[in-house]
Design an enzyme around this catalytic site. Structure first.
Site, PDB file in Angstrom:
ATOM      1  N   ILE A 116      -3.127   0.347 -15.455  1.00  0.00           N
ATOM      2  CA  ILE A 116      -3.010   1.939 -14.653  1.00  0.00           C
ATOM      3  C   ILE A 116      -4.087   2.256 -14.279  1.00  0.00           C
ATOM      4  O   ILE A 116      -4.219   1.342 -13.104  1.00  0.00           O
ATOM      5  CB  ILE A 116      -5.333   2.154 -16.075  1.00  0.00           C
ATOM      6  CG1 ILE A 116      -6.240   1.669 -15.786  1.00  0.00           C
ATOM      7  CG2 ILE A 116      -4.758   2.551 -17.520  1.00  0.00           C
ATOM      8  CD1 ILE A 116      -7.499   2.566 -16.273  1.00  0.00           C
ATOM      9  N   LYS A 136       1.032  -1.392   0.040  1.00  0.00           N
ATOM     10  CA  LYS A 136      -0.510  -0.766  -0.104  1.00  0.00           C
ATOM     11  C   LYS A 136       0.945   1.477  -0.571  1.00  0.00           C
ATOM     12  O   LYS A 136       2.609   1.282   0.272  1.00  0.00           O
ATOM     13  CB  LYS A 136      -0.888  -0.076   1.122  1.00  0.00           C
ATOM     14  CG  LYS A 136      -1.891   1.203   1.659  1.00  0.00           C
ATOM     15  CD  LYS A 136      -2.439   1.285   2.512  1.00  0.00           C
ATOM     16  CE  LYS A 136      -3.792   2.257   2.972  1.00  0.00           C
ATOM     17  NZ  LYS A 136      -4.075   3.203   1.662  1.00  0.00           N
ATOM     18  N   CYS A 189      -0.476  11.516  -6.837  1.00  0.00           N
ATOM     19  CA  CYS A 189      -1.725  11.970  -5.309  1.00  0.00           C
ATOM     20  C   CYS A 189      -1.555  13.174  -6.345  1.00  0.00           C
ATOM     21  O   CYS A 189      -0.723  14.230  -6.745  1.00  0.00           O
ATOM     22  CB  CYS A 189       0.089  12.308  -4.748  1.00  0.00           C
ATOM     23  SG  CYS A 189       0.213  10.684  -4.577  1.00  0.00           S
TER      24      CYS A 189
END
Length: 300
Positions: free
Chosen positions: A189, A44, A128
């Site tokens: 993607i 993660k 981000c």
């Protein structure tokens, strides 16, 4: 039968890995999956400092997939180094740490902290929000992507994979920018931006209004983008987006991906990654394929 693939000098026993954000650091799945069977565990996303994430509700089911607006909640790089990496070191699998940040300096700090660990590669999440660019994602402007890639590559002691956002006009422009700046590979993607409305309550289902869509409905878009990028750049590609079976993974490989990552299906079927590996092996046996590299990019 050879299922090994090589990405930037790192050899994987098979081309199947986990997609960041869907597998934690493997601890949650240890009772369901033998991590030794995986090509790699992709963790993660981790940042230089702890991130609280977005307000709830932040996950919603959609037709053929799911929306998430977790906001990259994570306990920070120090916890990963102390807790997660020692756990993963017990297994015979490659470790790829996904890194996120709100400024280029954030990414660099996290990468520098992780440089001396047992990590094999870094995957850089450029979806981000770039706080210095008015929250436009690093991966949505080619010049911003080039800059962050070049600066991370300059400090990284491990190969880097830039994870591309599909929320752009031309994915190949982003792939070329990453390659030109020195990225060792690209992965794509990431999620498509989506929305869901509760018509009874007349409210957004997600507190964040929008979220990232993943799951089987994404697969045709993902395969098209992987194919486009495979024909635009010369660096390896890790393909992802809606992979549920070995056959799905084979499609990505034939489109030009060297490896694949299984994401949303981990929530539906905790053994999805191993099922995909076994599905690939069965396909290879059925078609008398001795080396998986024979089919990578075979569709032109």
């Amino acid at each position: 039968m050879n299922t090994k693939v090589n990405i930037a000098g790192v050899e994987f026993k098979n081309p199947v890995m986990t997609a960041s954000g869907t597998f934690g650091s493997g601890m949650e799945y240890g009772q369901f999956v033998d991590l030794n069977k995986l090509g790699a565990v992709v963790t993660k996303g981790v940042s230089n400092v702890p991130w609280p994430g977005n307000p709830t509700p932040r996950v919603a089911e959609t037709y053929g997939g799911m929306l998430n607006a977790i906001g990259l909640q994570n306990p920070g790089v120090d916890v990963m180094i102390e807790r997660d990496l020692p756990f993963l070191a017990k297994y015979d699998t490659k470790v790829i740490v996904n890194v996120c940040g709100k400024t280029v300096e954030d990414y660099i700090e996290a990468v520098e902290r992780l440089n001396e660990t047992n990590v094999d590669m870094f995957e850089i999440n450029v979806s981000c929000p770039n706080v210095k660019e008015g929250a436009i994602a690093f991966g949505q402007k080619a010049d911003a992507l080039f800059d962050v890639t070049k600066r991370i590559k300059a400090v990284s002691k491990k190969p880097i994979i830039m994870k591309l956002s599909p929320n752009v006009t031309d994915i190949t422009e982003m792939a070329k920018a990453a390659e030109a700046a020195g990225s060792d590979a690209i992965s794509l993607i990431n999620t498509l931006t989506g929305m869901k409305i509760d018509i009874e309550r007349r409210k957004f289902v997600l507190a964040n209004k929008t979220g990232g869509m993943s799951g089987p409905a994404l697969k045709p878009v993902a395969i098209r983008m992987v194919y486009q990028c495979a024909n635009a750049v010369n660096i390896p590609i890790i393909g992802m987006g809606g992979i549920a079976t070995g056959e799905d993974a084979i499609e990505f490989l034939m489109a030009g991906a060297t490896a694949v990552a299984v994401g949303a299906m981990n929530f539906v079927n905790p053994t999805a990654t191993v099922d995909v590996i076994e599905g690939i092996e069965k396909y290879m046996m059925r078609h008398n394929i001795s080396d998986i590299n024979e089919i990578i990019g075979c569709v032109k």
